[in-house]
Scaffold this active site. Structure first.
Site, PDB file in Angstrom:
ATOM      1  N   GLY A 100      39.471  12.868  52.484  1.00  0.00           N
ATOM      2  CA  GLY A 100      40.295  11.992  51.632  1.00  0.00           C
ATOM      3  C   GLY A 100      40.516  12.558  50.248  1.00  0.00           C
ATOM      4  N   GLY A 102      39.657  13.085  47.075  1.00  0.00           N
ATOM      5  CA  GLY A 102      38.437  12.930  46.277  1.00  0.00           C
ATOM      6  C   GLY A 102      38.710  13.024  44.795  1.00  0.00           C
ATOM      7  NE  ARG A 199      46.196  15.958  51.368  1.00  0.00           N
ATOM      8  CZ  ARG A 199      45.875  16.924  50.534  1.00  0.00           C
ATOM      9  NH1 ARG A 199      45.259  17.996  50.976  1.00  0.00           N
ATOM     10  NH2 ARG A 199      46.151  16.816  49.249  1.00  0.00           N
ATOM     11  CG  ASP A 269      40.885  19.243  54.421  1.00  0.00           C
ATOM     12  OD1 ASP A 269      40.522  20.087  55.269  1.00  0.00           O
ATOM     13  OD2 ASP A 269      40.516  19.283  53.237  1.00  0.00           O
ATOM     14  CG  ASN A 270      43.064  22.120  51.996  1.00  0.00           C
ATOM     15  OD1 ASN A 270      43.050  20.993  51.509  1.00  0.00           O
ATOM     16  ND2 ASN A 270      42.117  22.997  51.779  1.00  0.00           N
ATOM     17  CG  ASP A 279      44.919  20.649  48.626  1.00  0.00           C
ATOM     18  OD1 ASP A 279      45.626  19.970  47.856  1.00  0.00           O
ATOM     19  OD2 ASP A 279      43.993  20.158  49.287  1.00  0.00           O
TER      20      ASP A 279
HETATM   21  P1  AMP Z   1      39.444  21.253  49.235  1.00  0.00           P
HETATM   22  O1  AMP Z   1      38.795  22.128  50.256  1.00  0.00           O
HETATM   23  O2  AMP Z   1      39.353  21.739  47.822  1.00  0.00           O
HETATM   24  O3  AMP Z   1      40.828  20.889  49.611  1.00  0.00           O
HETATM   25  O4  AMP Z   1      38.608  19.887  49.192  1.00  0.00           O
HETATM   26  C1  AMP Z   1      38.046  19.265  50.300  1.00  0.00           C
HETATM   27  C2  AMP Z   1      37.706  17.835  49.964  1.00  0.00           C
HETATM   28  O5  AMP Z   1      36.868  17.772  48.819  1.00  0.00           O
HETATM   29  C3  AMP Z   1      38.897  16.940  49.650  1.00  0.00           C
HETATM   30  O6  AMP Z   1      38.614  15.686  50.185  1.00  0.00           O
HETATM   31  C4  AMP Z   1      38.912  16.919  48.152  1.00  0.00           C
HETATM   32  O7  AMP Z   1      39.546  15.776  47.646  1.00  0.00           O
HETATM   33  C5  AMP Z   1      37.431  16.930  47.832  1.00  0.00           C
HETATM   34  N1  AMP Z   1      37.135  17.474  46.492  1.00  0.00           N
HETATM   35  C6  AMP Z   1      37.257  18.752  46.083  1.00  0.00           C
HETATM   36  N2  AMP Z   1      36.876  18.879  44.797  1.00  0.00           N
HETATM   37  C7  AMP Z   1      36.503  17.655  44.388  1.00  0.00           C
HETATM   38  C8  AMP Z   1      36.003  17.120  43.155  1.00  0.00           C
HETATM   39  N3  AMP Z   1      35.808  17.882  42.077  1.00  0.00           N
HETATM   40  N4  AMP Z   1      35.732  15.791  43.127  1.00  0.00           N
HETATM   41  C9  AMP Z   1      35.914  15.017  44.200  1.00  0.00           C
HETATM   42  N5  AMP Z   1      36.361  15.444  45.363  1.00  0.00           N
HETATM   43  C10 AMP Z   1      36.655  16.755  45.471  1.00  0.00           C
HETATM   44 MG    MG Z   2      42.221  19.858  49.865  1.00  0.00          MG
END
Ligand code: AMP
Ligand code: MG
Length: 524
Positions: A100, A102, A199, A269-270, A279
């Site tokens: 989700g 985040g 996504r 998810d990306n 992303d």
């Molecule tokens: P990513 O691989 O960077 O696309 O992130 C994977 C998951 O981690 C997604 O659900 C993002 O929203 C969450 N996420 C990444 N960085 C953060 C952060 N600093 N705070 C909260 N959620 C994060």
């Molecule tokens: Mg992401």
């Protein structure tokens, strides 16, 4: 602020009943309402003039305090209800369950010139999906996202866009190399823009929970708004939707391979359901051509997301999406055909694309060998991808290809260490160039025409990793001039722009191993 608001995602899809901002599992809902965090002292770093106008504002708006407040999260637009999306995903090949938004908070959807745009803040605080992280983003990663998403758009690569970067005035703790050396960095918020941020993982989460009802609601919504040629609610429609997503994903990846972009984290998810690059984290640009290269330190051993794997991973991700959509279709044959066709379609489109880069108007099957031999040769000694292809246009069918090194003159700038070109390697290059120049003789058009066409697919300027890092280092000291210079430069990546010639150069040696210039961690 005069935006033509037209919310659909949070109006037509099921919401999480819980309005508290606590981290939790969210079921039977596409999103949770959440209010952005109030930054202590927002300051504009950069805004994209084109995106300001695209969403229906005027460039003068960017200096207003309202712009700063809304796009930093300080103020919520009247009549809107910001929210974070619920999605899941496969991370590095493994199902990770609920992920989700985040640290992304969707503000509003607007319509301008018949185009729908969703505006989303990245780094505006925690949401129910933040898990163990803080919901924030730092200036460094925000500059990388802002510049690269705009640069990709101007390169002709489907991408989410970026409206602005705003410093929050708050400090954010990051352990950049995950080695226990955490430090405070400047916090920032990027306002990302796309028709939709849905996504693959938005569909997967419902499938994983056997929630076919909401899977259907979300799929029908997506088709209704973003695939208007497809009939929603029908078996054939779902299969056609899958096929269309596969086509768009394929086109996107072909573009990545064309410009030398490595996403770095192609988790499901990306991957955008609209086939947009989304992303921007530890992405990077090939400098020396290397199919095995990945910029992502987290992936340096397995190299799952290396440059050469991107097409295969796109297919792997489509298989996961297909599996998620299975509950909607009784007969999966058409979907299976879409997957079977992907590889063949990729080979065909890849050859077409490489032939355009080489300056051939039409591609022939025999060109395959020329392409594969070139790719091998580019990897024998470190050869800059962007410079090689850009300068290749200078070679023509009469270029003398004789023993020695002189025949390489037009592209010699691309070689990082010309002294490594041994006699034997030169002989291979010579053989290749003989075949290439012979092949050029078959072109039915003038050199000038061919060169123009080559220059339309071989960019002169890309956002080399060290360039972004230089802009970041300056911005960290309060000087945003290089962010704007790179933004202006990358708006016309195929133009000669002699005033910016300094950026048409190989990565300098100091950048070879500097953090941010060669490898990046996911810390952002
Ligand atoms: P990513 O691989 O960077 O696309 O992130 C994977 C998951 O981690 C997604 O659900 C993002 O929203 C969450 N996420 C990444 N960085 C953060 C952060 N600093 N705070 C909260 N959620 C994060
Ligand atoms: Mg992401």
């Amino acid at each position: 602020m005069k935006l033509q608001i037209n919310d659909t995602f949070n109006k037509e899809l099921p919401a999480d009943n819980n309005r508290k901002n606590t981290r939790r599992t969210v079921i039977e809902a596409c999103f949770s309402y959440v209010t952005p965090r109030i930054p202590s002292k927002p300051v504009l770093v950069h805004a994209s003039e084109e995106m300001i106008e695209a969403i229906g504002l005027q460039s003068t708006n960017k200096s207003s305090s309202e712009f700063l407040q809304i796009f930093s999260g300080a103020k919520v637009l009247k009549g809107t209800e910001p929210y974070a999306m619920c999605y899941g995903g496969h991370q590095f090949g493994h199902w990770a369950g609920q992920l989700g938004d985040g640290r992304a908070i969707n503000l509003v959807e607007v319509i301008h010139n018949d185009q729908r745009w969703a505006l989303q803040l990245k780094g505006a605080g925690e949401t129910p999906y933040s898990r163990s992280a803080d919901g924030l983003a730092v200036l460094r990663s925000s500059i990388r996202e802002h510049l690269c998403s705009e640069a990709m758009h101007y390169l002709g690569v489907p991408s989410t866009r970026s409206l602005s970067i705003i410093l929050t005035g708050d400090q954010v703790m990051r352990d950049m190399m995950y080695d226990g050396n955490g430090a405070f960095e400047k916090g920032a918020v990027v306002c990302r823009v796309a028709p939709s941020f849905i996504r693959f993982g938005n569909f997967q989460i419902f499938a994983a929970r056997n929630d076919s009802k909401n899977l259907k609601v979300l799929t029908d919504y997506t088709i209704r708004h973003f695939f208007p040629n497809i009939k929603e609610g029908t078996q054939e429609g779902y299969a056609q939707f899958f096929k269309e997503v596969a086509n768009r994903t394929l086109d996107m990846v072909i573009h990545w391979q064309r410009v030398g972009f490595v996403h770095g984290v192609m988790n499901t998810d990306n991957l955008s359901i609209l086939g947009l690059t989304i992303d921007y984290g530890p992405y990077g640009w090939l400098e020396g051509y290397d199919s095995k290269w990945t910029p992502n330190t987290t992936d340096k051993d397995q190299r799952r997301y290396q440059f050469g794997n991107q097409p295969g991973i796109a297919l792997w991700n489509l298989v996961q999406l297909g599996n998620a959509l299975v509950p909607l279709v009784e007969n999966t044959e058409t979907m299976q055909m879409t997957l079977d066709h992907f590889k063949i379609a990729y080979e065909k489109k890849y050859l077409e694309m490489m032939c355009r880069k080489l300056g051939f108007q039409m591609d022939k099957e025999e060109d395959q060998l020329l392409v594969s031999e070139l790719v091998k040769l580019l990897e024998v000694t470190e050869t800059d991808m962007t410079i090689f292809f850009r300068n290749l246009a200078i070679v023509n069918h009469d270029t003398k290809i004789e023993e020695g090194i002189d025949f390489l003159e037009p592209v010699i700038e691309a070689f990082y260490k010309p002294e490594e070109l041994t006699k034997e390697i030169l002989r291979f290059w010579q053989e290749w160039f003989v075949k290439y120049t012979n092949r050029l003789k078959e072109e039915q058009r003038s050199d000038a025409e061919r060169q123009n066409n080559m220059n339309e697919v071989n960019p002169k300027y890309v956002l080399r990793n060290y360039m972004a890092q230089m802009a970041i280092d300056k911005a960290d000291n309060g000087d945003y001039s290089l962010v704007d210079e790179l933004y202006q430069l990358l708006k016309k990546p195929y133009d000669e722009q002699p005033e910016y010639e300094q950026w048409f150069a190989k990565r300098p040696e100091w950048a070879r191993h500097k953090v941010g210039c060669s490898m990046l961690s996911c810390s952002s």
